[in-house]
Design an enzyme around this catalytic site. Sequence first.
Site, mmCIF file in Angstrom:
data_model
loop_
_atom_site.group_PDB
_atom_site.id
_atom_site.type_symbol
_atom_site.label_atom_id
_atom_site.label_comp_id
_atom_site.label_asym_id
_atom_site.label_seq_id
_atom_site.Cartn_x
_atom_site.Cartn_y
_atom_site.Cartn_z
ATOM 1 N N ASP B 194 0.810 -1.200 0.000
ATOM 2 C CA ASP B 194 0.000 0.000 0.000
ATOM 3 C C ASP B 194 0.856 1.268 0.000
ATOM 4 O O ASP B 194 0.407 2.332 -0.394
ATOM 5 C CB ASP B 194 -0.913 -0.024 1.226
ATOM 6 N N HIS B 275 -8.274 6.841 1.044
ATOM 7 C CA HIS B 275 -8.215 7.960 0.111
ATOM 8 C C HIS B 275 -6.906 8.027 -0.634
ATOM 9 O O HIS B 275 -6.687 8.911 -1.429
ATOM 10 C CB HIS B 275 -8.427 9.264 0.869
ATOM 11 N N ARG B 276 -6.015 7.082 -0.338
ATOM 12 C CA ARG B 276 -4.699 7.160 -0.948
ATOM 13 C C ARG B 276 -4.796 7.056 -2.478
ATOM 14 O O ARG B 276 -4.123 7.780 -3.188
ATOM 15 C CB ARG B 276 -3.799 6.062 -0.390
ATOM 16 N N ALA B 277 -5.682 6.174 -2.936
ATOM 17 C CA ALA B 277 -5.812 5.966 -4.377
ATOM 18 C C ALA B 277 -6.215 7.265 -5.076
ATOM 19 O O ALA B 277 -5.638 7.633 -6.102
ATOM 20 C CB ALA B 277 -6.825 4.874 -4.656
ATOM 21 N N VAL B 280 -3.258 9.757 -5.038
ATOM 22 C CA VAL B 280 -2.173 9.330 -5.920
ATOM 23 C C VAL B 280 -2.564 9.531 -7.380
ATOM 24 O O VAL B 280 -1.786 10.010 -8.186
ATOM 25 C CB VAL B 280 -1.800 7.845 -5.653
#
Lengths: 616, 336
Positions: B194, B275-277, B280
């Site tokens: 991740d 929310h990382r996706a 990014v």
Amino acid sequence: MQSLKEYKINFFNFVNQENAKLALLLNLIEPRCGGVLLAGKRGTGKSTLLRAFCDILKQLKIPSVQLPINATEEAVLGGIDIEETIKTGKRVFQRGLLSRANRGFLVIEDINLFPQDILSIVFEVQAREENIIEREGITLREPVQFQILATMNPEEADFSSHFLDRFGICVIMDEVRDKDKKVEILKLNALDECHFTEQYQLFKKILKYKDFIKKVKVSDEIKEFIADLILKEAVSGHRGDIYLYYASKAFAAYREEETVTEEHVQAVAPLVLNHRRRTIEPEPEEKKHEQEHETDSSNNSENRQEQKDREQKTPLSQSQESHDGKSQSIPSSEKEEVFPIGEKFKVKRFIFKKDRIVRQTTGRRTKTKTKGRGGRYVRSLMQKRPDIAIDATLRAAAPFQKLRAMKDNVVIFDDDLRYKEKERRMSHNVIFVVDGSGSMGVEQRMKATKGAVLSLLIDCYQKRDKVAMIVFRKDRAEIVLPPTSSVELAQRRLKEIPTGGKTPLGAGILEAYKLIKKIRLKELESRFIVIIITDGRGNVSISNNPPLKELESVCFLLRGFPHVDFIVIDTENKKGFLKMDMALKIAHLLEARYATLENIKAEDLTEIVREVHQTA
Amino acid sequence: MIFPFTAIVDQEEMKLAIILNVIDPSIGGVLIMGEKGTAKSTTVRALADLLPEIEVIKGCRFCCSPQGPFCSDCLDKIEKNQALENEKKKMRVVELPLGVTEDRVVGSLDIEHAIKRGEKRFEPGILADANRNFLYVDEVNLLEDHIVDLLLDSAAMGINTVEREGVSFVHPARFILVGTMNPEEGELRPQLLDRFGLCVQVNSIRDKALRVEILKRKAEFDDDPEGFHKKWQNAQEEIAEKIINAKERLKDIAITEESVSAVVDITAELNLDGHRADLVMLKTARAFAAFSGRAEITQEDIKKIAPLALRHRLKRLPFEDISQEAEKLHAILERI
């Protein structure tokens, strides 16, 4: 004269094994050939040949270093020189094995018995051609170029294809069967003959070839020929092209010809490509069936009628009716089908919990690492472990001695303490022995079985176990998945398992026995769980004994291993008319835990686990 | 001599993913997955030549940014009201070898300094070297667990704290993690997976002409590395300049309402956790727009980079067939 006696057999008079000799010479002529792996059964002269070759290297002043099987990371990469460091108060570096092999050869005997982590390091350094040392306060980069010469006996243990790919050339060494040659070998071993002049000539030749290769030209057509050959052979990756290129070049030099021809390429191609071929998996014979089954499961309601006709009976939900004899006739048929993986369900920590009981320790992977004092010392850690690593502690303390005003005793602080990490991490090996016989094809039992195996695999994944899979059907058992920690691979293989044919149950269990024996050679401390998934109706034997008798003796054999636990999962339809409970019998023979396909679901499993708790 | 980046045949996706990380380091690194012998390591090592300069505090051993966060040394100076000067330094690729020991990762006591001057001083480790640089781990899936723990720890905090031999030291450790792995050799810990902003999949090239080209270039390089470098120098400089330009223009790229909603639409439909996706994807799309010389993010940009940012996030559970999810992603992207 002493050394001559020792090397009675030299490279020159070594009988036969021309491919192996050629491979070694090519590497000597062109160091970019990528090393040699000699694979063969014991007594085929692998080590003898390597030793003879190293003898030549010695005379040519090319270093060759042997990697001992118990080498620690420090020994391989280099680390602090304790004595010098204490004296000077500066960190003084001691060279490792790899840097001593610089511009020469690293010899690894029985490479398939080496622990993976050491090999990973060796290959990493080799690929980078630089040893980056980041250890014990030392940062250093030294160029290291070496080739690896290795031997392995494939019977003893498996070897990862990933490492295999790193070798430029692999030679399979067969036994010499020719009588004349056998006589010759015997004579050589018995007599004190030496070929001084011939060997001298050989050296001169090698030096000449090494010079000659600078003149060798490779045309674009030959490069295209190489690419064509590689594509045709379905080789994975790009290393094959490059190694083949250099091997052809070296071969041309060996023949003292200035341009590389297709003939040169073809001559060395088997040496470079044999071990690189993708194992092309045979297309399932009845792919059509597979597709039909898939549509079956998606359009269940529509197709149910047809499916009923073909399959004789519908799955679990309607299986309360008793069977007629007709459905029992299918099992022995040679019809082959590939079933999709059935529904998966939660088998929460089945293996894990069970495991805990067997070992009477918490089964977590890290804890297993620390348990006990046996095992191999792989590396030192700052994290606390039961065993103090004296060497690493001294190394850590050494630079500080001047600062701490050492007089007669070495002053060691708490911060210096280093602990040993032992190599017993690979503690779980789970072997699935799956029945792929025709009887499993009935009523889509195989689909449900695959679902069960998948559920168990997930559990293994979570515990980072290694899994292997054996399928037995028709007349033999086969390892469809050698021990791996890659779940994706396992799942892919599971999907592909076909069903059909007779049930060589004994062969399946025997294969598990052989596999365990093999793994134990490398990982003595390993624990095994053998999960046998079958309806137990073994109907063909591989020995002269009747199936049942054979089964009994194989089970007895298998039970002899320490640290092996068994689970038998019965796939027989318990509501069926012809219930035989054969799997239960096997469970008794193996003293195994027993479950049926119906009661393996989560709630029932906790029951099994609890039950195991009490009995253990 | 390292094989030049621009001379690597094909593998465009891998090259792009790495370049986008140079343009915007906050994307969070790349994981390169692929079978053996597909130039994974070669490409990452080749990156070093293309890296631009960054602004650092003069004399700082940790390459602290003038904008902070600062290491203990710089903080000391700030407290004492000493003026901090800036200088330019080339970004680097720092390697984390497999056989690394813990004290070299986090750093330890500088003994020579201690003996000579009688004062304790911190000797930086790999995490210090990697600050604001690339941290490269070959075969990242084979890294020892206790080393992965250290990486995760500082990746999460962006800070490395050391307490040893009476030395306590804090310094920023924000690195761009680049890992290569061959999935056949084993899985990567999900936590670590991740952490990687982008993920690329490389395969061996099936095209004959390209294969011949690889062989030709490799042989040419082996025979005369210096001559080969000269031959490729123009191409190298060209792309290095393109990267610098993109880096400068990055902040000026407009993030439109449309692009944000397009990103959120995709991630919402795929039902991704966290929310990382989203973040990014947006950052990567922006970097790609800058690299392509555009002033704002277009739908095409998002479509192009979506697989990079989402590939390794699709798979939420082991064994879940990701092909289905991948098809879904494909279908969503087709609609754009």
